[in-house]
Design a protein around this motif. Structure first.
Motif, PDB file in Angstrom:
ATOM      1  N   UNK A   1     -16.606   6.916   6.126  1.00  0.00           N
ATOM      2  CA  UNK A   1     -16.313   5.483   6.204  1.00  0.00           C
ATOM      3  C   UNK A   1     -17.455   4.647   5.630  1.00  0.00           C
ATOM      4  N   UNK A   2     -18.675   5.186   5.683  1.00  0.00           N
ATOM      5  CA  UNK A   2     -19.829   4.461   5.160  1.00  0.00           C
ATOM      6  C   UNK A   2     -19.680   4.198   3.666  1.00  0.00           C
TER       7      UNK A   2
ATOM      8  N   UNK B   1     -13.015  -4.877   8.904  1.00  0.00           N
ATOM      9  CA  UNK B   1     -13.464  -6.148   8.327  1.00  0.00           C
ATOM     10  C   UNK B   1     -12.587  -7.298   8.831  1.00  0.00           C
ATOM     11  N   UNK B   2     -11.279  -7.070   8.862  1.00  0.00           N
ATOM     12  CA  UNK B   2     -10.352  -8.136   9.238  1.00  0.00           C
ATOM     13  C   UNK B   2     -10.270  -8.357  10.744  1.00  0.00           C
TER      14      UNK B   2
ATOM     15  N   UNK C   1      -7.788   2.287   5.029  1.00  0.00           N
ATOM     16  CA  UNK C   1      -7.171   1.380   5.998  1.00  0.00           C
ATOM     17  C   UNK C   1      -8.129   1.025   7.137  1.00  0.00           C
ATOM     18  N   UNK C   2      -8.904   1.984   7.597  1.00  0.00           N
ATOM     19  CA  UNK C   2      -9.838   1.744   8.699  1.00  0.00           C
ATOM     20  C   UNK C   2     -10.882   0.707   8.286  1.00  0.00           C
ATOM     21  N   UNK C   3     -11.449   0.849   7.097  1.00  0.00           N
ATOM     22  CA  UNK C   3     -12.461  -0.103   6.627  1.00  0.00           C
ATOM     23  C   UNK C   3     -11.883  -1.515   6.563  1.00  0.00           C
TER      24      UNK C   3
ATOM     25  N   UNK D   1      -7.208  -6.611   1.056  1.00  0.00           N
ATOM     26  CA  UNK D   1      -6.008  -5.894   1.482  1.00  0.00           C
ATOM     27  C   UNK D   1      -6.138  -4.392   1.260  1.00  0.00           C
ATOM     28  N   UNK D   2      -5.423  -3.683   2.101  1.00  0.00           N
ATOM     29  CA  UNK D   2      -5.353  -2.233   2.003  1.00  0.00           C
ATOM     30  C   UNK D   2      -4.271  -1.861   0.997  1.00  0.00           C
ATOM     31  N   UNK D   3      -4.563  -0.886   0.155  1.00  0.00           N
ATOM     32  CA  UNK D   3      -3.578  -0.359  -0.784  1.00  0.00           C
ATOM     33  C   UNK D   3      -3.551   1.164  -0.665  1.00  0.00           C
ATOM     34  N   UNK D   4      -2.512   1.754  -1.178  1.00  0.00           N
ATOM     35  CA  UNK D   4      -2.411   3.211  -1.180  1.00  0.00           C
ATOM     36  C   UNK D   4      -3.389   3.804  -2.192  1.00  0.00           C
ATOM     37  N   UNK D   5      -3.810   5.013  -1.943  1.00  0.00           N
ATOM     38  CA  UNK D   5      -4.755   5.699  -2.833  1.00  0.00           C
ATOM     39  C   UNK D   5      -4.218   5.806  -4.259  1.00  0.00           C
TER      40      UNK D   5
END
Length: 162
Positions: free
Chosen positions: A76-77, A114-115, A108-110, A143-147
């Protein structure tokens, strides 16, 4: 299920564009916006990683890229460091552009940390706060997007590993 075998275009339609509000392919930023895609990559032993990102305009023109090695740490870092580095680079570049920014990340976790500042562990508090402040002060849409939508940033992050 039988239809998938008979008609391969069904699979193609599922892999491109938008289906049920899930973005399944990279889309350019709207006019007046820039889009920054960031990613992090970590070797399995968590001893070395890389971050990378690409900034493009609404015409898909590449304005800036970055890739850097990072120190050891949890996976995650690398995502958080990619967000921070990309936002700082945009802040420096945007002084003459005066454009609004969309940032996309495939972790998604990151994005949730933040949000929603109540969700992250205390070990990341300073880094998450820096990123959240950059997003707030620059009026950035995160925003989160798919890989599969973040391939170019992933390639740069892996290039950062060396």
């Amino acid at each position: 299920m039988k239809d998938l075998v008979v008609d391969p275009s069904i699979v193609a339609n599922l892999c491109c564009g938008i289906k049920h509000n899930i973005i399944l392919s990279w889309k350019a930023a709207p006019v007046g916006f820039l889009k920054l895609n960031v990613d992090g990559a970590m070797l399995k032993n968590d001893l070395i990683g890389g971050i990378g990102g690409i900034l493009r305009n609404s015409e898909r023109k590449q304005l800036d890229i970055f890739f850097e090695p990072i120190r050891q740490g949890p996976p995650i870092l690398d995502e958080l460091l990619a967000l921070k580095y990309g936002l700082e680079a945009f802040s420096n570049l945007n002084s003459g552009l005066n454009m609004q920014l969309i940032v996309e990340c495939d972790n998604k976790v990151a994005v949730e940390w933040i949000l929603n500042p109540m969700k992250f562990p205390s070990s990341f508090v300073s880094l998450v706060r820096i990123i959240a402040e950059l997003i707030r002060t620059k009026n950035v849409l995160l925003r989160h997007i798919l890989r599969v939508c973040n391939v170019d940033a992933d390639v740069l992050a892996k290039k950062g590993i060396g």
